[in-house]
Design an enzyme around this catalytic site. Structure first.
Site, PDB file in Angstrom:
ATOM      1  N   ARG A   1       3.640   7.673   3.605  1.00  0.00           N
ATOM      2  CA  ARG A   1       2.400   8.166   2.988  1.00  0.00           C
ATOM      3  C   ARG A   1       2.154   7.762   1.777  1.00  0.00           C
ATOM      4  O   ARG A   1       2.814   8.230   0.747  1.00  0.00           O
ATOM      5  CB  ARG A   1       2.386   9.982   2.690  1.00  0.00           C
ATOM      6  CG  ARG A   1       2.288  10.650   4.340  1.00  0.00           C
ATOM      7  CD  ARG A   1       2.417  12.117   3.791  1.00  0.00           C
ATOM      8  NE  ARG A   1       1.803  12.876   5.095  1.00  0.00           N
ATOM      9  CZ  ARG A   1       2.776  13.605   5.982  1.00  0.00           C
ATOM     10  NH1 ARG A   1       4.252  13.412   5.669  1.00  0.00           N
ATOM     11  NH2 ARG A   1       2.261  14.230   6.880  1.00  0.00           N
TER      12      ARG A   1
ATOM     13  N   HIS B   1       0.300  19.850   2.770  1.00  0.00           N
ATOM     14  CA  HIS B   1       1.016  18.776   2.352  1.00  0.00           C
ATOM     15  C   HIS B   1       2.234  19.472   1.328  1.00  0.00           C
ATOM     16  O   HIS B   1       3.052  18.569   0.916  1.00  0.00           O
ATOM     17  CB  HIS B   1       0.223  17.655   1.244  1.00  0.00           C
ATOM     18  CG  HIS B   1      -0.579  16.966   2.175  1.00  0.00           C
ATOM     19  ND1 HIS B   1      -1.855  17.198   2.488  1.00  0.00           N
ATOM     20  CD2 HIS B   1       0.018  16.018   3.182  1.00  0.00           C
ATOM     21  CE1 HIS B   1      -2.228  16.117   3.571  1.00  0.00           C
ATOM     22  NE2 HIS B   1      -1.296  15.376   3.800  1.00  0.00           N
TER      23      HIS B   1
ATOM     24  N   ARG C   1      -5.884  23.760   6.910  1.00  0.00           N
ATOM     25  CA  ARG C   1      -4.570  23.810   7.140  1.00  0.00           C
ATOM     26  C   ARG C   1      -3.683  24.464   6.118  1.00  0.00           C
ATOM     27  O   ARG C   1      -2.474  24.724   5.901  1.00  0.00           O
ATOM     28  CB  ARG C   1      -4.125  22.259   7.500  1.00  0.00           C
ATOM     29  CG  ARG C   1      -4.430  21.319   6.336  1.00  0.00           C
ATOM     30  CD  ARG C   1      -4.070  19.854   6.700  1.00  0.00           C
ATOM     31  NE  ARG C   1      -2.854  19.279   6.658  1.00  0.00           N
ATOM     32  CZ  ARG C   1      -2.530  18.043   6.606  1.00  0.00           C
ATOM     33  NH1 ARG C   1      -3.409  17.349   6.888  1.00  0.00           N
ATOM     34  NH2 ARG C   1      -1.381  17.580   6.294  1.00  0.00           N
TER      35      ARG C   1
ATOM     36  N   ASN D   1      -2.173  17.039  12.205  1.00  0.00           N
ATOM     37  CA  ASN D   1      -2.213  17.917  10.981  1.00  0.00           C
ATOM     38  C   ASN D   1      -4.029  17.910  10.941  1.00  0.00           C
ATOM     39  O   ASN D   1      -4.236  19.071  10.544  1.00  0.00           O
ATOM     40  CB  ASN D   1      -1.487  17.590   9.807  1.00  0.00           C
ATOM     41  CG  ASN D   1      -0.190  17.392  10.301  1.00  0.00           C
ATOM     42  OD1 ASN D   1       0.462  17.884  11.126  1.00  0.00           O
ATOM     43  ND2 ASN D   1       0.565  16.512   9.446  1.00  0.00           N
ATOM     44  N   ASP D   2      -4.243  17.018  10.643  1.00  0.00           N
ATOM     45  CA  ASP D   2      -5.842  16.884  10.236  1.00  0.00           C
ATOM     46  C   ASP D   2      -6.865  17.084  11.716  1.00  0.00           C
ATOM     47  O   ASP D   2      -7.892  17.577  11.581  1.00  0.00           O
ATOM     48  CB  ASP D   2      -6.285  15.590   9.415  1.00  0.00           C
ATOM     49  CG  ASP D   2      -6.007  15.667   8.201  1.00  0.00           C
ATOM     50  OD1 ASP D   2      -6.386  16.823   7.432  1.00  0.00           O
ATOM     51  OD2 ASP D   2      -5.281  14.968   7.658  1.00  0.00           O
TER      52      ASP D   2
ATOM     53  N   GLU E   1      -7.208  11.320  13.470  1.00  0.00           N
ATOM     54  CA  GLU E   1      -7.013  12.741  13.144  1.00  0.00           C
ATOM     55  C   GLU E   1      -8.442  13.078  12.662  1.00  0.00           C
ATOM     56  O   GLU E   1      -8.539  14.205  11.875  1.00  0.00           O
ATOM     57  CB  GLU E   1      -6.085  12.446  11.856  1.00  0.00           C
ATOM     58  CG  GLU E   1      -6.567  11.426  10.625  1.00  0.00           C
ATOM     59  CD  GLU E   1      -5.646  11.317   9.356  1.00  0.00           C
ATOM     60  OE1 GLU E   1      -4.783  12.281   9.321  1.00  0.00           O
ATOM     61  OE2 GLU E   1      -5.818  10.330   8.715  1.00  0.00           O
TER      62      GLU E   1
ATOM     63  N   ARG F   1       0.757   3.828   5.575  1.00  0.00           N
ATOM     64  CA  ARG F   1      -0.713   3.917   5.695  1.00  0.00           C
ATOM     65  C   ARG F   1      -0.752   3.734   4.305  1.00  0.00           C
ATOM     66  O   ARG F   1      -0.334   4.090   3.179  1.00  0.00           O
ATOM     67  CB  ARG F   1      -0.498   5.481   6.099  1.00  0.00           C
ATOM     68  CG  ARG F   1      -2.028   6.092   5.759  1.00  0.00           C
ATOM     69  CD  ARG F   1      -1.871   7.564   6.443  1.00  0.00           C
ATOM     70  NE  ARG F   1      -1.514   8.461   5.476  1.00  0.00           N
ATOM     71  CZ  ARG F   1      -1.438   9.593   5.654  1.00  0.00           C
ATOM     72  NH1 ARG F   1      -1.818  10.215   6.649  1.00  0.00           N
ATOM     73  NH2 ARG F   1      -1.011  10.562   4.662  1.00  0.00           N
TER      74      ARG F   1
ATOM     75  N   CYS G   1       2.138  11.293  14.587  1.00  0.00           N
ATOM     76  CA  CYS G   1       3.143  11.503  13.221  1.00  0.00           C
ATOM     77  C   CYS G   1       2.564  12.875  12.815  1.00  0.00           C
ATOM     78  O   CYS G   1       3.027  13.117  11.590  1.00  0.00           O
ATOM     79  CB  CYS G   1       2.851  10.511  12.374  1.00  0.00           C
ATOM     80  SG  CYS G   1       0.956  10.059  11.927  1.00  0.00           S
TER      81      CYS G   1
HETATM   82  C1  PEP Z   1      -2.020  14.238   9.823  1.00  0.00           C
HETATM   83  O1  PEP Z   1      -2.970  14.517   9.589  1.00  0.00           O
HETATM   84  O2  PEP Z   1      -1.604  14.536  11.042  1.00  0.00           O
HETATM   85  C2  PEP Z   1      -0.889  13.094   9.232  1.00  0.00           C
HETATM   86  C3  PEP Z   1       0.304  12.885   9.624  1.00  0.00           C
HETATM   87  O3  PEP Z   1      -1.333  12.761   7.955  1.00  0.00           O
HETATM   88  P1  PEP Z   1      -1.395  13.903   6.626  1.00  0.00           P
HETATM   89  O4  PEP Z   1      -0.382  15.182   6.906  1.00  0.00           O
HETATM   90  O5  PEP Z   1      -0.788  13.070   5.500  1.00  0.00           O
HETATM   91  O6  PEP Z   1      -2.706  14.351   6.451  1.00  0.00           O
HETATM   92 MG    MG Z   2      -3.785  13.324   8.021  1.00  0.00          MG
END
Ligand code: PEP
Ligand code: MG
Length: 587
Positions: A303, A196, A473, A462-463, A439, A340, A510
């Protein structure tokens, strides 16, 4: 002193652009603190060392206060007064002294343990003012520890312009705070490509190189330094010729960005006429209008937890939520704005919401789990969402869903909130589309079941990659194992996309995987027609999609499903694009 020799370090470029400036080194992970047993004869000398350290820290804070008073006004300067007072407070220093004598330990250990004990006490009081004091205490004890260990410390307000922060680790809120000051770039030890911290830096358009193991130990404060977020290179003590070369590159990048912007009004349509919606991921309010200027087809992910982090330690009010949601919905029109609900917890930890420290927060009370556990806090957000929906096309999305029960519980909770709004006679809209992030591997594996109960999916790679491959990550040591093209990920994506299509619900993606134009194209080949990325990534992705045909991409995706390793898929994807580039040059 002669300038040391130029040195080049290689890390990961996680946010593009080039910054040329002066280093400021900060260590947020805190100094290592050891417990050292002292013989009785040394205890009084240790107490004296504690007081000398406190005196030094007070003097440093007073200097900062004088500067802050001049630059930032007396309200902010008063914070430093409070810190100086704490450093003179016998209740704090007295406890530390007592611990040195009673437990026969070194001053650092005693400061650390006393701060921990007081922090624990403060964390459980109801009074928000006192809870804030606990943060002051953390700052003060960190300051005192640095003085005891002879570590130099800067306040940002003392610094000249063009600061490049060299840090061991930074939280997303550190980056928001620092990025809005005179900071122009970051070189960080920790972090993966999709942390993040990196995501926020992209939002602020600041270059970041991360994964620079040990960098804080060999960069000197005020050293001249270049951060190249495009290639992941950091140059320390650059010679005049190198600085000149990078200045040229900066100009070239600006020209490239300008020319990409020219794609703004072009349709995001493939060579064979298929439309791919490129939406915007938004973290900070100022990106709402930026999304429009980069030609985004609406907001694919807001977010909302960053609103919380910006207001922290206060909680945002219903009106503050409403104001930002309205701004997003209006900027997204005529397309939807997908908001979200809070994805707090994990690293985006919020003291006021989390009751306890968690040993493994990424697997803890995060996302929808926290929403359902702290309904008092989330009622405010949900009220604002239903009220904001009257301004346009608002879709609500739930993060970190792993069970169908969470969707059902949320619906029941939302129905209660709607009944309250109705009873109060407030203006709101009832028929909001509700979707979930995919995710967590469990959600991916029950995508067919989830699809029957929600209006849309948005895949959060990402998750999803972090949890499926068991690769943190944020951890630079396993960054190489973070592989979006791992066959396990491709199979999950295949199943989720097929499930959504079979149920006839909307599906998008996303995660940062879509921010790489080649991966974005592959995802189009897998059938996705809605990708959401940081607004400034849109022009490049659009340019590539316009040059390709979805039939070719579908065939590419099909072939990729047949490989056994991420490396094989990667090589195949790379050779596909090399051929495409060659053939488009021949045309
Ligand atoms: C993800 O997990 O891909 C996502 C878009 O949410 P974040 O990056 O805020 O965890
Ligand atoms: Mg996420």
């Amino acid at each position: 002193m002669p300038q040391p020799e130029m040195q080049v370090l290689q890390g990961m470029g996680v946010s593009g652009g080039i910054a040329i400036g002066r280093a400021v080194v900060i260590e947020t992970r805190g100094p290592d603190i050891f417990r050292i047993h002292l013989p009785p004869a040394e205890l009084e000398a240790e107490v004296a060392r504690l007081h000398a350290g406190a005196q030094h820290a007070r003097e440093e804070l007073q200097r900062t206060r004088a500067k802050a008073g001049k630059d930032l006004g007396s309200d902010l300067a008063a914070i430093f007064d409070a810190h100086v007072l704490m450093l003179s407070d016998a209740r704090f220093l007295g406890r530390v002294e007592e611990r040195i004598r009673a437990q026969q330990v070194n001053a650092e250990w005693a400061v650390h343990k006393t701060a921990e004990e007081l922090d624990e006490l403060f964390a459980h009081v109801d009074d928000a003012y006192l809870r804030e004091r606990s943060e002051d205490l953390t700052d003060v004890s960190r300051h005192l520890l640095r003085s005891l260990q002879g570590i130099s410390h800067h306040e940002l307000s003392e610094l000249p312009e063009d600061v490049i922060i060299v840090a061991d680790d930074l939280t997303p809120s550190d980056v928001i705070r620092l990025g809005r000051e005179q900071v122009i770039g970051f070189a960080i030890e920790s972090g993966g490509r999709t942390s993040h911290t990196a995501i926020i830096a992209v939002s602020l358009n600041l270059p970041v190189v991360s994964g620079l193991v040990g960098v804080t130990s060999f960069v000197r404060d005020q050293a001249s330094i270049i951060v190249d977020g495009e290639t992941g290179t950091v140059v320390m003590y650059p010679d005049a010729e190198t600085v000149e070369r990078y200045r040229h590159l900066q100009v070239e990048l600006r020209t490239r960005d300008q020319s990409l912007l020219a794609t703004r009004d072009l349709g995001s349509i493939s060579r064979d006429g298929v439309e791919v919606l490129l939406m915007a991921n938004i973290d900070l309010p100022e990106e709402a209008e930026e999304a429009r200027s980069f030609g985004a087809a609406g907001v694919g992910l807001y977010r909302s937890e960053f609103l919380y982090l910006e207001k922290s330690p206060a909680l945002p009010t219903e009106e503050e939520h409403l104001e930002i949601y309205r701004r997003l919905i209006e900027a997204a029109a005529p397309h939807p704005a997908i908001i979200r609900t809070y994805d707090l917890g994990g690293r985006k930890l919020a003291r006021e919401v989390m009751a306890t420290e968690e040993e493994n927060p990424v697997l803890g009370l995060r996302g929808i789990r926290l929403t359902l556990a702290r309904r008092d806090v989330f009622r405010v957000q949900i009220r604002a969402l239903y009220r904001a929906a009257v301004y346009g096309d608002l879709w609500v999305m739930l993060p970190l869903v792993s069970r169908l029960d969470e969707v059902r519980d949320f619906r029941a909770f939302a129905a209660q909130v709607v009944a309250e709004l109705e009873a109060e006679g407030l203006l709101f809209r009832r028929d909001i589309r509700l979707g979930v992030m995919i995710e967590v591997p469990a959600a991916a594996m029950i995508a067919d079941l989830l699809a029957k109960e929600v209006d849309f999916f948005s895949i959060g790679t990402n998750d999803l990659i972090q949890y499926s491959l068991a690769v943190d990550r944020n951890n630079e040591h396993v960054a190489e194992l973070y592989q979006p093209l791992h066959p396990a990920i491709l199979r999950m994506l295949r199943f989720v996309i097929d499930s959504a299509q079979a149920a006839g619900i909307e599906i998008g993606l996303c995660g940062e995987m879509a921010a790489d134009p080649r991966y974005a194209s592959l995802l189009v080949g897998m059938g996705l027609r809605r990708l959401s990325v940081s607004p400034r990534r849109i022009p490049e992705i659009k340019t590539l999609i316009r040059a390709l045909s979805t039939t070719d991409l579908a065939a590419l995706a099909q072939r990729c499903m047949g490989y056994a390793t991420a490396g094989e898929v990667r090589r195949h994807v790379d050779s596909f694009f090399e051929c495409e580039v060659l053939s488009s040059e021949r045309m």
